[in-house]
Enzyme design. Sequence first.
Site, short mmCIF file in Angstrom:
data_model
loop_
_atom_site.label_atom_id
_atom_site.label_comp_id
_atom_site.label_asym_id
_atom_site.label_seq_id
_atom_site.Cartn_x
_atom_site.Cartn_y
_atom_site.Cartn_z
N SER A 177 0.84 -1.20 0.00
CA SER A 177 0.00 0.00 0.00
C SER A 177 0.88 1.26 0.00
CB SER A 177 -0.96 -0.04 1.19
OG SER A 177 -1.96 0.95 1.09
N ASP B 86 -10.12 -4.88 -4.10
CA ASP B 86 -9.51 -3.89 -3.21
C ASP B 86 -10.37 -2.62 -3.20
OD1 ASP B 86 -7.86 -1.91 -2.02
OD2 ASP B 86 -6.05 -2.96 -2.69
N HIS C 94 -7.85 -5.46 -0.03
CA HIS C 94 -6.66 -4.63 0.21
C HIS C 94 -5.69 -5.29 1.19
CE1 HIS C 94 -4.33 -0.99 0.02
NE2 HIS C 94 -4.35 -0.85 1.33
#
Length: 246
Positions: free
Chosen positions: A99, A196, A226
Site C-alpha cells: 500500500s 480492493d 486490500h
Amino acid sequence: MSEYLETPAGRRIAYQRSIGRGPGVVFLGGFKSDMTGTKAAWLHDWARERGRGFLRFDYSGHGDSSGSFEEGSIGDWSQDARHVIETLTDGPQVLAGSSMGGWIALLVARALPQRVAGLVTIAAAPDFTEQGFWAGFDETQRQALTTAGRVALPSDYSDQPYVITRRLIEDGRDHLVMNQPLPLPFPVRMLQGTADADVPVDWAMRLLDHATGGDIRLTLVKGADHRFSSPECLRLIAQSIDDVLA
C-alpha cells in the site's frame, strides 16, 4: 524483540531483523500499519526459514517508533526507510512495499537505485495523498483542511478515525512519483487484488504503464481485498520475491 535506531532527524525507529544471506528483503508497511501485521510477520518467518536476510520496521508515528502519527508525512517516512536501509542492511535489497509502502519503496528506489535488487509491491498506492485523499475531498473537507489544518475520515480498519493533515497533503505533493519519469531498472513484480476497496485496479494499471524497465509484471488476483493476506496471497508474495531473486 524490537531494537531501535535513531535517525539523523532525531526519530527513534523500532525494527526487527534476521541476519541471513543476501540480497535481503526489506518490508515497507502501509499507512497507519506496523511491523506486527500479518504480511510482515509471515514474510519474516518465511525468510528466516530460508536463511534469507529480512528487515521490518515501524515508520515514525507508527507502532513502537517515536513520534505522533498525525505529525508525520511521506517525506518523513521515506527518510526513515532510507536511513534504516542504509544503516541496517548491506548491499542490494529486495523491497517489498504494501500500500503506502509501495510508494515509499518507489521513493527509496529513486534515491538509492544501487541498493535495490528488485521490487515487489502489494496494492501499491503511489501518490495516494493526492489521487486518493485530496481528489476525494469535497469542498467542505478541503476548506477544513485549509483553515483548521486537518480533517478526520472514518477508517475501515480501526475505531479511531484517520486524521489527515494539511502537512500530509502538501508534503505528499513534494514526493509524487506519477508526475515524472519512473525508471525501475531491476525486476519488479506488482500484485493487486480486484476486490480492493482502497486502491483501485486502475491505479495498478497506471503504475504499470507509467514505470519504465526491462522486467516489470503485474499480477491481478480476482477477489483479493486490500489486506492481501489470505494464505494464497501470502504465498504469491513469497513467490514474487523468489521470482525477483532468481
